[in-house]
Design an enzyme around this catalytic site. Structure first.
Site, PDB file in Angstrom:
ATOM      1  N   LYS A 141      12.734  47.623  59.310  1.00 24.42           N
ATOM      2  CA  LYS A 141      13.462  47.145  58.204  1.00 24.42           C
ATOM      3  C   LYS A 141      12.831  46.863  56.968  1.00 24.42           C
ATOM      4  CE  LYS A 141      16.916  44.419  61.149  1.00 24.42           C
ATOM      5  NZ  LYS A 141      16.663  44.871  62.315  1.00 24.42           N
ATOM      6  N   LYS A 183      12.884  36.405  60.922  1.00 27.91           N
ATOM      7  CA  LYS A 183      13.129  37.647  62.069  1.00 27.91           C
ATOM      8  C   LYS A 183      12.272  38.674  62.056  1.00 27.91           C
ATOM      9  CE  LYS A 183      16.732  39.659  58.970  1.00 27.91           C
ATOM     10  NZ  LYS A 183      18.153  40.038  58.723  1.00 27.91           N
ATOM     11  N   GLN A 191      13.598  35.717  54.630  1.00 26.90           N
ATOM     12  CA  GLN A 191      14.572  36.054  53.451  1.00 26.90           C
ATOM     13  C   GLN A 191      15.199  34.574  53.152  1.00 26.90           C
ATOM     14  OE1 GLN A 191      17.054  38.801  55.831  1.00 26.90           O
ATOM     15  NE2 GLN A 191      16.605  40.237  54.507  1.00 26.90           N
ATOM     16  N   PRO A 192      15.567  34.505  51.962  1.00 29.40           N
ATOM     17  CA  PRO A 192      16.301  33.245  51.334  1.00 29.40           C
ATOM     18  C   PRO A 192      17.670  33.207  52.438  1.00 29.40           C
ATOM     19  CG  PRO A 192      16.627  34.779  49.723  1.00 29.40           C
ATOM     20  CD  PRO A 192      15.646  35.524  50.699  1.00 29.40           C
ATOM     21  N   ARG A 236      23.705  34.852  71.676  1.00 29.19           N
ATOM     22  CA  ARG A 236      25.077  34.512  70.804  1.00 29.19           C
ATOM     23  C   ARG A 236      25.993  35.823  70.503  1.00 29.19           C
ATOM     24  NH1 ARG A 236      20.815  34.332  66.771  1.00 29.19           N
ATOM     25  NH2 ARG A 236      20.925  32.173  66.438  1.00 29.19           N
ATOM     26  N   ARG A 240      26.633  52.142  58.710  1.00 26.51           N
ATOM     27  CA  ARG A 240      27.294  50.744  58.425  1.00 26.51           C
ATOM     28  C   ARG A 240      26.567  50.056  57.651  1.00 26.51           C
ATOM     29  NH1 ARG A 240      27.435  46.960  63.287  1.00 26.51           N
ATOM     30  NH2 ARG A 240      26.079  45.420  62.197  1.00 26.51           N
ATOM     31  N   GLU A 284      21.678  44.667  55.702  1.00 25.49           N
ATOM     32  CA  GLU A 284      20.917  45.536  56.555  1.00 25.49           C
ATOM     33  C   GLU A 284      21.647  46.780  56.415  1.00 25.49           C
ATOM     34  OE1 GLU A 284      20.604  44.753  60.640  1.00 25.49           O
ATOM     35  OE2 GLU A 284      19.595  42.807  60.600  1.00 25.49           O
ATOM     36  N   GLU A 328      22.648  50.207  58.703  1.00 29.29           N
ATOM     37  CA  GLU A 328      22.753  50.312  60.126  1.00 29.29           C
ATOM     38  C   GLU A 328      22.776  51.958  60.417  1.00 29.29           C
ATOM     39  OE1 GLU A 328      21.557  48.613  62.546  1.00 29.29           O
ATOM     40  OE2 GLU A 328      22.119  46.271  62.068  1.00 29.29           O
TER      41      GLU A 328
END
Length: 283
Positions: free
Chosen positions: A86, A125, A163-164, A203, A239, A254, A256
């Protein structure tokens, strides 16, 4: 292209096979790591639910390179490698794309307290992940918890990203799907990180996904992200995941390009667009 675990969880896969066969193509689902498949016997290999690649990234990237040597791989191996980390968000930002502000912390480096401060909290993350694995958000005042999460990733030799937290994500995350560089369809889904401070790798990845009509601003942002991809000419699918910042402007969360859910089950027209893009890629 799928994986042993992904094949049974990919609701789009049987629809894709049926649509391609209806278009006059011979198509089958094959696990990317199947025992000695003869990839040179296929005119096109399309990556879909290879959802175990994160745990075996070096092996997966080597497979992509080798497969691209003997057949057409989509998306192409260089873009698979580029998109697997990322840190591509930094490149997009450098090319003028509006992205969620992101700080990357490298193993062996230092953590600054300011990295974990934000008016609405932060999200932590790993830079290499999928399905929000090992991801959590932290409310303001929980800086120590956020830093502990990042250090856990760093101690594992993984790059961490901070990230915020964008509060307007509670209005829904947007995902815009493109085939062959052309917009196909979009969905909106409920926010994923509903409970602060919780790393939950089980999740539901796309809660409450429903068809969505994106705004012109969202389409512009998504297209700008695709235009900033290195050598995007051979993109079969993409995406772009968006959220709204505090000014209600769309920002890229993101991009993808490897194995995203394309939400074809709830967007039948998208299935037609996908089959058409595959047919075009074969010409």
């Amino acid at each position: 292209m799928t994986s042993a675990g992904g094949a049974g969880q990919d609701a789009d896969l049987p629809l894709i096979l049926t649509a391609l066969q209806a278009a006059g193509l011979s198509a089958q689902a094959v696990a990317w790591d199947a025992d000695e498949p003869e990839w040179d016997g296929y005119d096109l290999a399309v990556i879909r639910s290879t959802w175990d690649y994160v745990d075996r990234l070096a092996e997966f990237l080597a497979w992509a390179d080798a497969t691209a040597e003997v057949t057409r791989l989509r998306n192409p191996a260089p873009l698979v490698r580029w998109n697997s980390d990322k840190r591509y968000l930094l490149e997009l930002a450098g090319r003028g794309v509006h992205v969620v502000p992101t700080r990357f912390l490298e193993p062996g480096g230092s953590c600054d307290a300011a990295d974990f401060e934000g008016p609405h909290g932060v999200v932590v993350k790993p830079a290499v992940s999928s399905g929000a694995r090992d991801t959590a958000r932290y409310e303001p005042g929980r800086r120590a918890d956020a830093e502990h999460h990042a250090r856990m990733l760093l101690d594992q030799g993984r790059t961490a990203m901070v990230q915020p937290y964008l509060p307007l994500v509670e209005e829904g995350e947007r995902a815009l799907v493109f085939f062959g560089g052309t917009f196909s369809h979009a969905i909106r889904k409920r926010p994923l990180l509903t409970e602060a401070g919780l790393i939950d790798n089980f999740r539901v990845p796309h809660p409450g996904a429903v068809p969505y009509e994106p705004s012109e601003a969202e389409l512009r942002t998504a297209r700008a992200a695709l235009d900033a991809v290195p050598d995007p000419g051979d993109l079969l699918f993409a995406r772009v995941d968006l959220a709204l910042n505090e000014d209600r402007e769309p920002v890229v969360m993101e991009l993808e390009l490897i194995e995203p859910n394309l939400f074809l089950c709830i967007n039948p027209q998208g299935l037609e667009h996908f089959a058409r893009a595959v047919t075009t890629a074969l010409t």
